[in-house]
Structures are given as C-alpha cells and as structure tokens.
Scaffold this motif. Structure first.
Motif, PDB file in Angstrom:
ATOM      1  N   PHE B 234       0.829  -1.184   0.035  1.00  0.00           N
ATOM      2  CA  PHE B 234       0.066   0.119   0.095  1.00  0.00           C
ATOM      3  C   PHE B 234       0.944   1.281   0.074  1.00  0.00           C
ATOM      4  O   PHE B 234       1.857   1.258   0.655  1.00  0.00           O
ATOM      5  N   PRO B 235       0.659   2.325  -0.786  1.00  0.00           N
ATOM      6  CA  PRO B 235      -0.395   2.539  -1.726  1.00  0.00           C
ATOM      7  C   PRO B 235      -0.072   2.591  -3.117  1.00  0.00           C
ATOM      8  O   PRO B 235      -0.003   3.562  -3.814  1.00  0.00           O
ATOM      9  N   LEU B 236       0.474   1.312  -3.680  1.00  0.00           N
ATOM     10  CA  LEU B 236       1.197   1.193  -4.968  1.00  0.00           C
ATOM     11  C   LEU B 236       0.102   1.549  -6.042  1.00  0.00           C
ATOM     12  O   LEU B 236       0.195   1.683  -7.210  1.00  0.00           O
ATOM     13  N   GLY B 237      -1.391   1.189  -5.776  1.00  0.00           N
ATOM     14  CA  GLY B 237      -2.493   1.491  -6.601  1.00  0.00           C
ATOM     15  C   GLY B 237      -2.670   3.024  -6.640  1.00  0.00           C
ATOM     16  O   GLY B 237      -3.504   3.387  -7.775  1.00  0.00           O
ATOM     17  N   ALA B 238      -1.969   3.963  -6.167  1.00  0.00           N
ATOM     18  CA  ALA B 238      -2.178   5.325  -6.352  1.00  0.00           C
ATOM     19  C   ALA B 238      -1.523   5.642  -7.670  1.00  0.00           C
ATOM     20  O   ALA B 238      -0.356   5.076  -8.150  1.00  0.00           O
ATOM     21  N   GLU B 239      -2.221   6.575  -8.561  1.00  0.00           N
ATOM     22  CA  GLU B 239      -1.904   6.596  -9.940  1.00  0.00           C
ATOM     23  C   GLU B 239      -0.414   6.898 -10.078  1.00  0.00           C
ATOM     24  O   GLU B 239       0.600   6.301 -11.045  1.00  0.00           O
ATOM     25  N   GLY B 240      -0.155   7.901  -9.663  1.00  0.00           N
ATOM     26  CA  GLY B 240       1.388   8.426  -9.733  1.00  0.00           C
ATOM     27  C   GLY B 240       2.478   7.530  -9.402  1.00  0.00           C
ATOM     28  O   GLY B 240       3.319   7.448 -10.109  1.00  0.00           O
ATOM     29  N   LEU B 241       2.276   6.784  -8.418  1.00  0.00           N
ATOM     30  CA  LEU B 241       2.935   6.107  -7.816  1.00  0.00           C
ATOM     31  C   LEU B 241       3.151   4.537  -8.593  1.00  0.00           C
ATOM     32  O   LEU B 241       4.229   4.186  -9.077  1.00  0.00           O
ATOM     33  N   SER B 247       6.642   2.327 -15.179  1.00  0.00           N
ATOM     34  CA  SER B 247       7.333   2.878 -16.495  1.00  0.00           C
ATOM     35  C   SER B 247       8.695   3.337 -15.977  1.00  0.00           C
ATOM     36  O   SER B 247       9.391   3.877 -16.891  1.00  0.00           O
ATOM     37  N   GLY B 248       8.862   3.684 -14.659  1.00  0.00           N
ATOM     38  CA  GLY B 248       9.955   4.405 -14.355  1.00  0.00           C
ATOM     39  C   GLY B 248       9.898   5.643 -14.180  1.00  0.00           C
ATOM     40  O   GLY B 248      11.104   6.497 -14.105  1.00  0.00           O
ATOM     41  N   ARG B 249       9.054   6.243 -14.880  1.00  0.00           N
ATOM     42  CA  ARG B 249       8.917   7.717 -14.830  1.00  0.00           C
ATOM     43  C   ARG B 249       7.917   8.427 -13.938  1.00  0.00           C
ATOM     44  O   ARG B 249       6.975   7.931 -13.529  1.00  0.00           O
ATOM     45  N   GLU B 250       8.509   9.591 -13.441  1.00  0.00           N
ATOM     46  CA  GLU B 250       7.769  10.435 -12.398  1.00  0.00           C
ATOM     47  C   GLU B 250       6.944  11.431 -12.983  1.00  0.00           C
ATOM     48  O   GLU B 250       7.609  12.281 -13.725  1.00  0.00           O
ATOM     49  N   VAL B 251       5.491  11.496 -12.759  1.00  0.00           N
ATOM     50  CA  VAL B 251       4.801  12.578 -13.299  1.00  0.00           C
ATOM     51  C   VAL B 251       5.098  13.708 -12.410  1.00  0.00           C
ATOM     52  O   VAL B 251       5.135  13.750 -11.114  1.00  0.00           O
ATOM     53  N   PRO B 252       5.825  14.938 -13.087  1.00  0.00           N
ATOM     54  CA  PRO B 252       6.204  15.943 -12.468  1.00  0.00           C
ATOM     55  C   PRO B 252       5.236  16.642 -11.428  1.00  0.00           C
ATOM     56  O   PRO B 252       4.128  16.675 -11.932  1.00  0.00           O
ATOM     57  N   SER B 253       5.726  17.194 -10.280  1.00  0.00           N
ATOM     58  CA  SER B 253       4.634  17.938  -9.576  1.00  0.00           C
ATOM     59  C   SER B 253       3.733  18.446  -9.969  1.00  0.00           C
ATOM     60  O   SER B 253       4.114  19.824 -10.785  1.00  0.00           O
ATOM     61  N   GLY B 254       2.352  18.537  -9.934  1.00  0.00           N
ATOM     62  CA  GLY B 254       1.431  19.256 -10.468  1.00  0.00           C
ATOM     63  C   GLY B 254       1.059  19.135 -11.897  1.00  0.00           C
ATOM     64  O   GLY B 254       0.105  19.824 -12.211  1.00  0.00           O
TER      65      GLY B 254
END
Lengths: 318, 486
Positions: B234-241, B247-254
């Motif tokens: 938990f909480p791997l199901g959160a979209e950004g995580l 994909s190894g890519r982080e959605v930039p903050s905001g």
C-alpha cells in the motif's frame, strides 16, 4: 442506519510512544546487569534514584505548566532519560549528585523547552554535562572492576591513555595499566558489548533505525583507525575507541533519541557521523576523558541546519 | 514480469480479501428507487436534463456531463420522481430520483458500437456518450482522460488492477470472472487514446486474477498488451506511484500523467468500456465489495448505480449483531470516507462498502506530542517528511508547507498508520490544504477588489482630467474669443 464519522485513515497500527520507551528500557537491561556484575549494586541504586527523581520532577514540571500529568508520567520517556543518565555516570557517584543531574535534565533540559518532543538537546546529556563541568572529580573516578570493587577507584582508560601519552609514556607502557582490558577499557568493554547487544535488539525490533548508530560508529572508528595507522604510538586504534567509554551506549541509546536528532535519513547519517568525529576529537585532544556527551550536545546544535539542508527529494520533483 | 520493489516507503498490510472472494460476483436486483448523484465522486455535478415526471428507460440519458462530471443514464425504467438534494457519499448533493416501474425496459436507442471501424476522434466522441468514469474511485470521465492523452500523444496505456487497500477486492473479482472484458476494453481504449501499448498492472497477491488475465490475453493474441505483477504494498495503486513503478517515470509535481507519455485507467473502467461497445449499455452498474466483520455475508455485488447502500448490506445478509457494526466506510480503511448513514446511493466511484466493527478499526490511542521518530518519513511513498510538514501545518507557515511538499501529499494515510504518537497527520494536511485554498480565494478576492478600485480611481481621475481640460479649453476659447474680439 446512522453511523459516527471520522477522518481517514480509519485504521492505525497501534504502535505507541510508551511501547517504544519501554522497549528502550528493556534494551538497557543488559547494560545494567553487566554494570552490577562488574561494580556491585551501586548502579542499581543509582538507576532507582534517577527514576524516582525524574518522575517527581516530571510531575512537578507538569503541575507548574498546568498540564495533565497522568499520560506523560506513564509514557516512559522520562524513565529513559533517567536510566540513560544513571548508566552513564560512574557507579560510585554520590546519589544526591545524580539526583541533581537528573532534576536538571528533566526540569531544564526537557521542560524548560516545552516538554516531550520539544527539547533541542538530549536531556540526559544535558544532565551529564552539567554534572561533568560542576563535579569533574566525582564524575571521572571509575572503580576498577573485580571482587573488591569498592576498594579501588581511578581514572578511566580513556583518561589514563590521554594523560599517559601527554606525559611521554609509550603506548605499550600506558596500555599495560590496570585500567585497560582486552579490547578497550577494563570493565567498560563489557558494558559496551552489553549496550551493543541492547542496540541490536532495538534495531531488530525496529525501534531505532540503523543510520545514526552506524554513522556514529563509523565517524569514530574511521578517524581512529587512520590516526592509529599513521601514528600507532600516539593514537589508540578503532577497536579501543569502540570498546571504551560510552561509545555503544551513545551510538544506540543516546544519539538515537529522535527528538533531538536530525530527522531525514541523510540528515541522520551526517548527524551520527558528526557525533562520532567530535567524540574522537575530544577524546584525542580535549580536556575531558570521554567526549560522547559533548559530541551529542554539539551535534544537537547542528540539527536545525542539518534538517534544512537534507530535505529529501519529493516524488515528481527534480 | 517479476515482482519488483518499486515503491519507497509504503506499508505491507494484513489483507482481508478472502471472504468476499469465496463466491462469485452476485448480481443485485434493480432498486425500486434509484438515486443518481449528479456528482458521481469526481467533485463536479452533471446537469440534469430531466424533471419530475419524465418517463425514462434503462439507459436513457438523464444528465449531461461537463468538466469532471460524466453523462448519467437511468439504471431502471420508470419515472423521475424528483431532482433534489440528498445525502451522498461525498456530502449532500443534487440527485435525480427515479422510481422504477419494475419492467426494466431498455432504451431502444442503445446499440452496440462497431468501434474498430471508427477513427480515434470519432471513437472518443462515442465513448463520451457512455457515461464512463474512473471506477477506481476518482470517477473522472474516461473519455476526457483518453482525449487528453490522445492530444499529448501518449505511448503507454496503464491499466490499474493494483488494489492495495486491504479490504477492497472488486477488481480482483472482476479480473477473475471477466478478464476478457478487461482485455477488450483495453483494446478499445488503446484505439481511442492512440497509445502504442498497454500494461495491465496487478499485485502478486492475486494469482487467480493473474491466471484469468493471462488466459484472456492468450485468447486475444494481442502483442500490444502485457501484464506486470507488482508487490502488494500500500499505496502502490495510487496513480502517480503506479506509473513510476511500471514505467520508471515520475509525473512532475502538479502535472498530469500524459506529460510523461502515460495514461492510467482502472480495470473496472475497461470492463465498462467493453460492455458499452459490445452491448451498447452505458455505465449503469459496477461491482462493489461489501465487506467487514459487521456484515453477515461479505460479497462482491454487481449493483446498479443509484442503489442505496442499505440495500447492498441487506443483500449481504444485513448487519451482524455480535459484534455490532461500528462504522460504515465508503472505500478502503485507509483512504475511504466514513459515511454518516447507509441511505447514500452507489456511485461510479464507489468500490467498497466497509461495514466495520470496533475490532476491525481499533480506536486510536490518545494523541501525544511528536517525538520526531521519523517513522512517518520512512513510510511516506512520495518522500515527504510528514513530521516537518506537521510542524509547518501546526504553525500555519506557508513557506514551510510549500518547502515540505504539502501539494505533493497524496493523503494515503501511511504516516498516520505508523505514528506512535497517534497524531492525525493526514487530517491535519487536508485541513492545511483547505486553509490554503481559503487564503488563495481571499487573496484573489482582495486582488480583484484592488484592481476594481484602481480602475475606478483611474476612471475618476480621467473624468476629472477631462473636465479640467474641457474647462481650460472653454476658458482659453473664451479668452481667445475675447482677445479676437478686441
């Protein structure tokens, strides 16, 4: 049907501060046991004096601050402060001196700053430092371990080493003294091993995390080993430093006090390493035999800065 | 395809999913009265296009979506009773109340969609009419999300089957029984958003779901689709995580996921998309996990949108007596919302009804001061220092709140879970956010008032200037005239 509401999350693990504190007290038991074995019942008496004083002072401070005292007295944090101080001072310290140090630790070190969670300095080390600067003689006379534990008192190995070397004795001559044991100081090497065992227990139970103890031991051992390698006659080696004085007690029980330590993982590595290095510097060149207490207090001073410069990267930030 | 430790922090929680999964998904009968919340969970309301007295059939559109709200369709045939405020899972909100005539007559306009014959833009337009929304909980319009993704030219469609909340298992049940629907829905969404490939992510504690999905994928023989199995944390199901883990890519903050070439959809949404194209049925029902020790027979129910929660509980044997139900949670035990009453209706975003006894959700200990132990920072999945954020929130220090990342908190509750001082950290952060929004609104109002005032002043000044100029002009003219007259 109607139900009461609450804010999420609706479930918690149920770890509590009192449980943490009592685990720490449990982990200190081996240290107390070894001290009693080495020095007789003195340490037991000192722990009792410190605990009673600490509880009384906590109750007094809470009454003066008009706070509910029941939960705070039961949370165990003040007992940890008391036990640490009692186990750090020499076993033959007059009880009223320890009571004074404990009272100072709780009233000034902890409550003058706002109580649990607010103190910038480790309260036990505040008490220790006040005793050390006010009563240097009483605070540096340790009994030699053995059956006639009350017969002989003298300087500690750390003390003997520094004075001996300054007076021009060779390392071999100095280390042949009765203060020295196989690894470090006679007696206190066993106390250090007991503290290491207690620390391993705390690590295993995840009460503390590894960053501070490992960094502190490395911060002490690495410069000691380097100096010993460059100048074996002038500096004791890493093993001696690790097994002497308050090294292990400091690494696992004192430096790990979360309230006064740095807060991020990286900050804790720097904080621990700083304590180790300052300890080594004070032991090697300072005016006091052991440096753990002052090293902890000095690094407590650096915590706001460490916290500022070691904020971890947040997900989605560069 | 192997389990990878891809989340910093997080919690490994004891799972409570076995009891509802012991039986297959139970279809619920149509409710006698369906209550359709105009806000299905996304925070915005659709616009009702019916009034009291309108005759509707199953699938008749009753509200038009806009922004974050989707179209709404009647789940029953009958007559609209009222459009009025009612309690919903997200507080009081306007609802369309439809009384069923019990005949379940289907709207004749509903027909299957030959999706493979349509190009992306046309398909998106048709999907928008299906009332499809994020079944994972956010209820954001599926077509809108896919359109954004198409415009950004995303490369990966990520199907979220990571159901990390310890009580929720509706996606697990869905994958076990309707994996081929999920695969079909994924193919439709791929065509709609233009991504080259799709990854279906689920956790290693769902072997049955994984097997069913693998079989469905083998049947489909579509090489663009693959499965990724992740650890049940938990909480791997959160979209950004999840995006970062897969994909190894982080959605930039905001920013939104298309920024990094990914669009994320829930597996339940995919199944609803499949149903829409193959049968023409818009989003009228969903699977809801009804669970907890306070309900007699926990189960996954296929319930129509608008069914009161009380009827779901009744279908599961009702509330137990010993021990009695102490709390009713919409969603999971960590991120769910506590309901004050079971009269609220099922919405598209409602994945679980947790009927919890006191033992399921033990009360917190008394709050104590923070001892800065750092346990919260160790579990924070986005790398915050909750203890520092807590201080900043307590001091109402905007600079500190910004520096310690209040905006990046996903309100997962991990910090609360481990806090030995029982500090309600997440609630504090939520309150700080609300306060900030309030300040922001105040600032905006003040700025607008200032602009208005300045404009007013300028107008007045200009008027005064103009009058003065006119006066001087008149005087000059008068003098000039006089001089000329001499």
């Amino acid at each position: 049907m109607e139900f009461p509401t609450s804010a999420s999350p609706h479930v918690v693990a149920g770890y509590t501060v009192p449980r943490v504190m009592f685990q720490v007290l449990l982990a200190l038991a081996p240290v107390l046991a070894v001290q009693v074995y080495l020095y007789g019942p003195g340490p037991l008496w000192l722990v009792a004096v410190a605990c009673v004083t600490a509880l009384a002072c906590e109750a007094l401070a809470l009454a003066l601050r008009r706070r509910a005292s029941q939960a705070a007295l039961r949370d165990g944090s003040v007992l940890v402060t008391a036990a640490l101080l009692a186990l750090a001072v020499p076993p033959l310290l007059p009880w009223w001196l320890l009571a004074f140090g404990t009272a100072f630790a709780v009233l000034i070190g902890k409550h003058a700053y706002g109580g649990l969670g607010q103190n910038p300095f480790n309260p036990a080390m505040v008490g220790y430092a006040v005793l050390l600067v006010s009563f240097p003689l009483e605070m540096t006379r340790w009994p030699l371990p053995g059956p006639e534990w009350d017969a002989l008192t003298g300087a500690t190995a750390l003390d003997a080493l520094r004075t001996g070397l300054r007076q021009g004795y060779t390392m071999q001559e100095v280390r042949a003294g009765a203060e020295f044991g196989r690894l470090g100081a006679a007696g206190s090497e066993w106390v250090n091993l007991a503290a290491l065992a207690g620390g391993a227990y705390l690590l295993g139970r995840r009460i503390i995390r590894w960053q501070i103890p490992v960094a502190m031991l490395a911060g002490l051992a690495v410069p000691a080993a380097l100096a010993h390698g460059l100048d074996p006659g002038g500096h004791a080696g890493a093993t001696f430093h690790l097994a002497s004085g308050a090294t292990m007690l400091g690494a696992f029980f004192i430096a790990t006090d979360p309230v006064s330590a740095a807060t991020s993982d990286r900050g804790r590595l720097l904080y621990g390493a700083g304590i180790g290095l300052v300890t080594w510097i004070i032991r090697s060149w300072g005016g006091y035999p052991d440096g753990v207490a002052f090293a902890v207090l000095l690094m407590n001073l650096a915590v706001p800065l460490l916290d500022r410069v070691t904020v971890p990267r947040i997900h989605g930030h560069p | 395809m192997s389990a990878r430790p891809l989340l910093r922090g997080g919690l490994r929680l004891e799972s409570h999913k076995t009891r509802p999964l012991q039986q297959s998904v139970q279809p619920m009968p149509a409710p006698s009265t369906a209550v359709l919340a105009l806000d299905q969970g996304s925070g915005e309301e659709a616009q009702a296009v019916v009034t009291a007295g309108t005759r509707v059939r199953v699938g008749t559109r009753v509200a038009v979506g806009c922004g974050a709200a989707t179209d709404l369709h009647s789940p029953v045939s009958g007559e609209v009773r009222a459009v009025e405020p009612r309690p919903t899972a997200s507080g009081p909100g306007t609802c369309i109340v439809v009384a069923s005539d019990g005949r379940d007559e289907r709207d004749p306009d509903l027909e299957p969609l030959d999706w493979s014959a349509l190009d992306g833009a046309a398909l998106l337009e048709r999907l928008a009419g299906g009332g499809l929304a994020g079944f994972g909980g956010a209820a954001f319009p599926t077509a809108g999300k896919l359109a954004l993704a198409r415009a950004a030219g995303v490369e990966l469609l990520l199907l979220n089957g990571a159901e990390c909340e310890p009580w929720i298992c509706c996606d697990d049940a869905l994958l076990r029984e309707r994996a081929s629907d999920v695969v079909l829905g994924t193919q439709v969404m791929l065509a709609a958003c233009g991504a080259a490939r799709a990854t279906i992510a689920l956790e290693d504690d769902k072997p049955e779901a994984r097997a069913a999905l693998e079989a469905a994928l083998a049947d489909a023989g579509d090489s663009r689709l693959e499965i990724v199995v992740l650890p049940a944390v938990f909480p791997l199901g959160a979209e950004g995580l999840l995006i970062a883990a897969v994909s190894g890519r982080e959605v930039p903050s905001g920013a939104l996921p298309p920024e990094v070439g990914v669009v994320c959809q829930n597996v339940g949404t995919a199944a609803a998309v499949a149903r829409f194209v193959s049968e023409g049925v818009p989003a009228l029902s969903r699977i809801v996990t009804v669970t907890g020790s306070g309900v007699r027979r926990p189960a996954n129910l296929e319930a129509r949108i608008g069914t009161p929660v009380a009827e779901l509980v009744a279908a599961c044997g009702g509330y137990g007596d010993t021990p009695p139900a102490a709390r009713l949670i919409a969603g999971g035990s960590l991120t769910g919302r506590a309901l004050a009453s079971d009269t609220v209706p099922v919405t598209k975003g409602l994945n679980c009804v947790l009927v919890a006894t006191a033992a399921d959700l033990p009360a917190r200990a008394a709050q104590m001061p923070c001892i800065r132990c750092g346990d919260c920072a160790a579990v924070c999945p986005v790398g915050l220092l909750p203890q520092q954020l807590h201080r900043a929130a307590h001091a109402d220090d905007p600079a500190g709140l910004a520096r310690f990342g209040l905006a990046d908190c996903i309100e997962c509750g991990c910090c609360d879970y481990v806090c030995p001082s029982a500090i309600p950290l997440t609630a504090g952060f939520r309150a700080a956010r609300d306060r900030q929004q309030l300040h922001e609104a105040e600032r905006r109002r003040a700025a607008e008032a200032k602009t208005r005032y300045e404009r007013h002043r300028r107008r007045l000044d200009e008027q005064v200037d103009a009058e003065r100029r006119a006066f001087e002009e008149a005087r000059r003219r008068a003098r000039g005239d006089g001089a000329g007259g001499n």
